[in-house]
Design a protein around this motif. Structure first.
Motif, PDB file in Angstrom:
ATOM      1  N   LYS A  49       0.849  -1.207   0.000  1.00 13.78           N
ATOM      2  CA  LYS A  49       0.000   0.000   0.000  1.00 13.78           C
ATOM      3  C   LYS A  49       0.884   1.258   0.000  1.00 13.78           C
ATOM      4  O   LYS A  49       0.614   2.227  -0.713  1.00 13.78           O
ATOM      5  N   LYS A  56       1.842   7.032  -6.566  1.00 15.24           N
ATOM      6  CA  LYS A  56       0.869   8.126  -6.788  1.00 15.24           C
ATOM      7  C   LYS A  56       1.465   9.487  -6.429  1.00 15.24           C
ATOM      8  O   LYS A  56       0.780  10.499  -6.519  1.00 15.24           O
ATOM      9  N   HIS A 140     -12.832   2.472  17.157  1.00 13.06           N
ATOM     10  CA  HIS A 140     -13.397   1.695  16.053  1.00 13.06           C
ATOM     11  C   HIS A 140     -13.088   2.370  14.718  1.00 13.06           C
ATOM     12  O   HIS A 140     -13.601   3.452  14.429  1.00 13.06           O
ATOM     13  N   PHE A 141     -12.227   1.708  13.946  1.00 12.45           N
ATOM     14  CA  PHE A 141     -11.801   2.213  12.637  1.00 12.45           C
ATOM     15  C   PHE A 141     -12.696   1.610  11.554  1.00 12.45           C
ATOM     16  O   PHE A 141     -13.379   0.610  11.783  1.00 12.45           O
ATOM     17  N   PHE A 142     -12.613   2.172  10.345  1.00 13.24           N
ATOM     18  CA  PHE A 142     -13.451   1.715   9.236  1.00 13.24           C
ATOM     19  C   PHE A 142     -12.588   1.292   8.049  1.00 13.24           C
ATOM     20  O   PHE A 142     -11.535   1.867   7.799  1.00 13.24           O
ATOM     21  N   PRO A 144     -11.649   0.656   4.126  1.00 16.40           N
ATOM     22  CA  PRO A 144     -10.209   0.535   4.331  1.00 16.40           C
ATOM     23  C   PRO A 144      -9.676   1.661   5.229  1.00 16.40           C
ATOM     24  O   PRO A 144      -9.953   2.835   4.967  1.00 16.40           O
ATOM     25  N   PRO A 146      -6.863   3.286   5.804  1.00 17.87           N
ATOM     26  CA  PRO A 146      -6.155   4.491   5.359  1.00 17.87           C
ATOM     27  C   PRO A 146      -7.095   5.505   4.690  1.00 17.87           C
ATOM     28  O   PRO A 146      -6.816   6.690   4.698  1.00 17.87           O
ATOM     29  N   ALA A 147      -8.199   5.008   4.127  1.00 21.74           N
ATOM     30  CA  ALA A 147      -9.071   5.912   3.363  1.00 21.74           C
ATOM     31  C   ALA A 147     -10.211   6.507   4.184  1.00 21.74           C
ATOM     32  O   ALA A 147     -10.697   7.592   3.859  1.00 21.74           O
ATOM     33  N   MET A 148     -10.668   5.822   5.215  1.00 19.76           N
ATOM     34  CA  MET A 148     -11.869   6.281   5.924  1.00 19.76           C
ATOM     35  C   MET A 148     -11.458   7.154   7.110  1.00 19.76           C
ATOM     36  O   MET A 148     -10.691   6.725   7.963  1.00 19.76           O
ATOM     37  N   ASN A 190     -22.051   1.069  12.886  1.00 21.24           N
ATOM     38  CA  ASN A 190     -22.409  -0.298  12.510  1.00 21.24           C
ATOM     39  C   ASN A 190     -23.877  -0.591  12.779  1.00 21.24           C
ATOM     40  O   ASN A 190     -24.491  -1.409  12.094  1.00 21.24           O
ATOM     41  N   LEU A 193     -25.418   1.107   9.684  1.00 23.05           N
ATOM     42  CA  LEU A 193     -24.975   0.439   8.452  1.00 23.05           C
ATOM     43  C   LEU A 193     -25.509  -0.996   8.385  1.00 23.05           C
ATOM     44  O   LEU A 193     -25.989  -1.452   7.350  1.00 23.05           O
ATOM     45  N   MET A 224     -20.048   2.806  -2.803  1.00 25.99           N
ATOM     46  CA  MET A 224     -19.977   1.380  -3.154  1.00 25.99           C
ATOM     47  C   MET A 224     -21.358   0.769  -2.977  1.00 25.99           C
ATOM     48  O   MET A 224     -22.127   1.205  -2.114  1.00 25.99           O
ATOM     49  N   LEU A 229     -19.417  -3.925  -0.911  1.00 30.84           N
ATOM     50  CA  LEU A 229     -18.793  -3.505   0.350  1.00 30.84           C
ATOM     51  C   LEU A 229     -18.644  -4.702   1.298  1.00 30.84           C
ATOM     52  O   LEU A 229     -17.599  -4.888   1.918  1.00 30.84           O
ATOM     53  N   MET A 232     -15.867  -6.754   0.416  1.00 27.54           N
ATOM     54  CA  MET A 232     -14.591  -6.157   0.838  1.00 27.54           C
ATOM     55  C   MET A 232     -14.359  -6.381   2.338  1.00 27.54           C
ATOM     56  O   MET A 232     -13.264  -6.765   2.754  1.00 27.54           O
ATOM     57  N   VAL A 237     -16.844 -11.628   8.898  1.00 26.02           N
ATOM     58  CA  VAL A 237     -17.134 -10.539   9.842  1.00 26.02           C
ATOM     59  C   VAL A 237     -18.652 -10.434  10.027  1.00 26.02           C
ATOM     60  O   VAL A 237     -19.157 -10.348  11.149  1.00 26.02           O
ATOM     61  N   GLY A 336     -17.502   7.619   7.845  1.00 25.73           N
ATOM     62  CA  GLY A 336     -17.226   6.190   8.083  1.00 25.73           C
ATOM     63  C   GLY A 336     -17.696   5.297   6.955  1.00 25.73           C
ATOM     64  O   GLY A 336     -17.173   4.196   6.777  1.00 25.73           O
TER      65      GLY A 336
HETATM   66  N1  3HC Z   1      -6.977  -0.485   1.242  1.00 28.06           N
HETATM   67  C1  3HC Z   1      -6.341   0.680   1.533  1.00 28.06           C
HETATM   68  N2  3HC Z   1      -6.622   1.847   0.922  1.00 28.06           N
HETATM   69  C2  3HC Z   1      -7.574   1.839  -0.019  1.00 28.06           C
HETATM   70  C3  3HC Z   1      -8.261   0.669  -0.403  1.00 28.06           C
HETATM   71  C4  3HC Z   1      -7.933  -0.516   0.281  1.00 28.06           C
HETATM   72  N3  3HC Z   1      -8.560  -1.671   0.022  1.00 28.06           N
HETATM   73  N4  3HC Z   1      -9.152   0.978  -1.366  1.00 28.06           N
HETATM   74  C5  3HC Z   1      -9.010   2.290  -1.598  1.00 28.06           C
HETATM   75  N5  3HC Z   1      -8.074   2.796  -0.787  1.00 28.06           N
HETATM   76  C6  3HC Z   1      -7.626   4.170  -0.714  1.00 28.06           C
HETATM   77  C7  3HC Z   1      -6.878   4.561  -1.984  1.00 28.06           C
HETATM   78  O1  3HC Z   1      -5.498   4.217  -1.895  1.00 28.06           O
HETATM   79  C8  3HC Z   1      -7.075   6.050  -2.010  1.00 28.06           C
HETATM   80  O2  3HC Z   1      -6.179   6.647  -1.095  1.00 28.06           O
HETATM   81  P1  3HC Z   1      -5.462   8.024  -1.490  1.00 28.06           P
HETATM   82  O3  3HC Z   1      -6.565   9.031  -1.620  1.00 28.06           O
HETATM   83  O4  3HC Z   1      -4.530   8.292  -0.344  1.00 28.06           O
HETATM   84  O5  3HC Z   1      -4.783   7.732  -2.776  1.00 28.06           O
HETATM   85  C9  3HC Z   1      -8.494   6.241  -1.393  1.00 28.06           C
HETATM   86  O6  3HC Z   1      -8.774   5.007  -0.705  1.00 28.06           O
HETATM   87  C10 3HC Z   1      -9.527   6.457  -2.452  1.00 28.06           C
HETATM   88  O7  3HC Z   1      -9.422   5.358  -3.323  1.00 28.06           O
HETATM   89  P2  3HC Z   1      -9.866   5.406  -4.830  1.00 28.06           P
HETATM   90  O8  3HC Z   1      -9.820   6.816  -5.344  1.00 28.06           O
HETATM   91  O9  3HC Z   1      -9.155   4.375  -5.612  1.00 28.06           O
HETATM   92  O10 3HC Z   1     -11.286   4.808  -4.783  1.00 28.06           O
HETATM   93  P3  3HC Z   1     -12.671   5.425  -4.481  1.00 28.06           P
HETATM   94  O11 3HC Z   1     -12.793   6.861  -4.737  1.00 28.06           O
HETATM   95  O12 3HC Z   1     -13.523   4.489  -5.218  1.00 28.06           O
HETATM   96  O13 3HC Z   1     -12.857   5.209  -2.910  1.00 28.06           O
HETATM   97  C11 3HC Z   1     -13.368   3.989  -0.956  1.00 28.06           C
HETATM   98  C12 3HC Z   1     -12.639   3.972  -2.306  1.00 28.06           C
HETATM   99  C13 3HC Z   1     -12.758   5.048  -0.077  1.00 28.06           C
HETATM  100  C14 3HC Z   1     -13.181   2.614  -0.360  1.00 28.06           C
HETATM  101  C15 3HC Z   1     -14.897   4.319  -1.210  1.00 28.06           C
HETATM  102  O14 3HC Z   1     -15.405   3.422  -2.135  1.00 28.06           O
HETATM  103  C16 3HC Z   1     -15.719   4.234   0.064  1.00 28.06           C
HETATM  104  O15 3HC Z   1     -15.791   5.180   0.830  1.00 28.06           O
HETATM  105  N6  3HC Z   1     -16.410   3.080   0.268  1.00 28.06           N
HETATM  106  C17 3HC Z   1     -17.221   2.854   1.468  1.00 28.06           C
HETATM  107  C18 3HC Z   1     -16.389   2.108   2.471  1.00 28.06           C
HETATM  108  C19 3HC Z   1     -17.145   1.830   3.747  1.00 28.06           C
HETATM  109  O16 3HC Z   1     -18.352   1.969   3.855  1.00 28.06           O
HETATM  110  N7  3HC Z   1     -16.422   1.401   4.775  1.00 28.06           N
HETATM  111  C20 3HC Z   1     -16.988   1.030   6.042  1.00 28.06           C
HETATM  112  C21 3HC Z   1     -17.170  -0.457   6.104  1.00 28.06           C
HETATM  113  S1  3HC Z   1     -17.872  -0.981   7.641  1.00 28.06           S
HETATM  114  C22 3HC Z   1     -16.541  -1.111   8.669  1.00 28.06           C
HETATM  115  O17 3HC Z   1     -15.415  -1.003   8.280  1.00 28.06           O
HETATM  116  C23 3HC Z   1     -16.847  -1.366  10.105  1.00 28.06           C
HETATM  117  C24 3HC Z   1     -16.334  -2.682  10.562  1.00 28.06           C
HETATM  118  O18 3HC Z   1     -16.601  -2.799  11.948  1.00 28.06           O
HETATM  119  C25 3HC Z   1     -16.936  -3.849   9.836  1.00 28.06           C
END
Ligand code: 3HC
Length: 401
Positions: A49, A56, A140-142, A144, A146-148, A190, A193, A224, A229, A232, A237, A336
């Motif tokens: 990553k 990038k 509690h993190f979300f 991915p 690094p992105a959330m 959660n 969601l 998504m 989701l 992913m 889980v 989140g």
């Molecule tokens: N791992 C790490 N980083 C990731 C990743 C992954 N699998 N997928 C995407 N990213 C990062 C990218 O590297 C990018 O980072 P940057 O801005 O620093 O370059 C950033 O996310 C944005 O990625 P992209 O531009 O390629 O993609 P999108 O614009 O499509 O966004 C997303 C990707 C942020 C994952 C977006 O689709 C999103 O917000 N999805 C919803 C995710 C969500 O709902 N998460 C919560 C799940 S529930 C949970 O976690 C709770 C637990 O208790 C179960």
């Protein structure tokens, strides 16, 4: 105390993401798991990553090496004896988490803070099991990580205020947005969601196509589709989290058969290469699973509002129970989960205000009649509507306009 030395237990998707963001923010991290191969796989994931961030242009190549140099892999718990903060991100199992913290209580310094990244388990209960409830909280993190941007900060009943404050400050220092929420099953995000995910799965069990659901949700502005989701996040889980919410909230979270079937078939999502989707497609095995659950097919035409209204109603429960205030509920869902927003403003309560609370109430009443009592509108909605607080159109709803 600000945290300099940290330890993360669990080198899966969440643990590696947390380790990465802490190390990027200059903290030293020990990343632990039960087997060397799990730790090595986690370290490789972080390196890859960071490498993609270098490509990038977001990270200098030498900074990547410095970040990796701050992360030490280990399978030996004694390596955490000097850390300031432990974050646990292991399997969602009360006994495993409780035993881990109990063991660490005898190893770590007395002032070390303990945090759990549990998705749904009681923070107060785990705090009690740990033997140091005043130094224990939920972070509690979300996915991915690094992105959330969001981290829910969840004090238990006995957490010292200064521990909550220090942990919140630490989350800001790693460029996350901490939102303090009440300790209840699923906490805030959660709960909302998974209420929606629950409905998504019931619709899928009825035979509504995953592609249709995911496309309609994305058309409504979500980043998504819910089934993508879940692929992913991992269906393993889901298998642990849904029953906890069902036990806590009863028929608002009906039991799901599809989650068990996916697990039985080893279709855990991206981590096993197969979930609802296989390479972005629905295959015959999945179609067969659904057919065995819904021989008569779907009852009614699908509307994405059926799913969003589940989020709205659960958000109202959270508001009324004081899990968080309205602004934080909406902000947490945007940060989140990417709930649709404009300039960062959005979320289920604002969505309801925009639609009109009278319309939201009427639609929930219809759904309660056709789909079942899980849609029973929260009484606060009725109170708002009776008081003429209909949302944006009357200048007042959950928010003022
Ligand atoms: N791992 C790490 N980083 C990731 C990743 C992954 N699998 N997928 C995407 N990213 C990062 C990218 O590297 C990018 O980072 P940057 O801005 O620093 O370059 C950033 O996310 C944005 O990625 P992209 O531009 O390629 O993609 P999108 O614009 O499509 O966004 C997303 C990707 C942020 C994952 C977006 O689709 C999103 O917000 N999805 C919803 C995710 C969500 O709902 N998460 C919560 C799940 S529930 C949970 O976690 C709770 C637990 O208790 C179960």
């Amino acid at each position: 105390m600000s945290y300099k030395r940290t330890a993360i237990f669990g080198a899966g998707a969440m643990g590696t993401g947390i380790a990465q963001v802490l190390a990027v923010a200059s903290m030293d991290v020990v990343l632990l798991d039960i087997k060397t191969e799990f730790v090595e796989k986690g370290l490789k994931k972080i390196a890859s990553k960071l490498e993609s961030d270098v490509k990038k242009g977001k990270l200098a190549p030498d900074e990547k090496d410095r970040v990796l140099g701050r992360i030490k892999g280990s399978i030996d718990r004694r390596d955490v004896k000097d850390v300031d903060l432990v974050i646990e991100a292991v399997i969602e199992d009360r006994k495993i988490k409780g035993d881990l913290f109990q063991g660490l209580n005898g190893i770590c310094k007395p002032e070390t803070a303990f945090a759990t990244n549990t998705s749904t388990l009681s923070v107060t209960d785990l705090a009690t099991l740990s033997g140091r409830p005043d130094k224990f909280l939920g972070l509690h993190f979300f996915n991915p990580v690094p992105a959330m941007k969001l981290v829910e900060v969840i004090p238990g009943l006995d957490t010292a205020q200064e521990v909550t404050n220090e942990a919140s400050a630490a989350m800001k220092s790693i460029k996350k947005v901490p939102i303090v929420v009440q300790d209840c099953p699923g906490f805030l995000v959660n709960r909302i969601l998974l209420s929606y995910m629950n409905e998504v799965l019931l619709a899928t069990e009825e035979g509504i196509s995953p592609e249709l659901i995911d496309n309609e949700v994305k058309k409504a502005g979500f980043p998504m589709g819910p089934l993508e989701l879940s692929d992913m996040v991992g269906w393993d889980v889901s298998l642990h989290t849904f029953p906890i919410l069902h036990d806590a909230y009863g028929e608002r979270f009906p039991s799901l058969r599809l989650v068990q079937k996916l697990n039985d078939a080893g279709r855990l999502g991206l981590k096993t290469g197969k979930g609802v989707y296989v390479n972005g497609q629905i295959d015959d095995e999945f179609r067969g699973m659904v057919a065995s659950l819904s021989p008569s097919g779907s009852r009614s035409p699908f509307s994405v509002n059926r799913l969003i209204l589940k989020q709205v109603n659960e958000a109202v429960y959270c508001l009324q129970e004081g899990v968080a205030i309205a602004e934080d509920i909406d902000r947490a869902m945007v940060l989140g989960t990417g709930f649709p927003s404009k300039d960062g403003v959005g979320g289920p309560l604002r969505w309801a205000d925009e639609k009109g609370l009278d319309r939201v109430l009427a639609r929930l009443e219809d759904l309660a009649a056709t789909e079942g009592p899980r849609f029973w509108p929260h009484h606060l909605l009725k109170t708002y509507v009776a008081a003429g607080r209909l949302g944006k159109k009357t200048g007042k709803g959950f928010f003022e306009y």
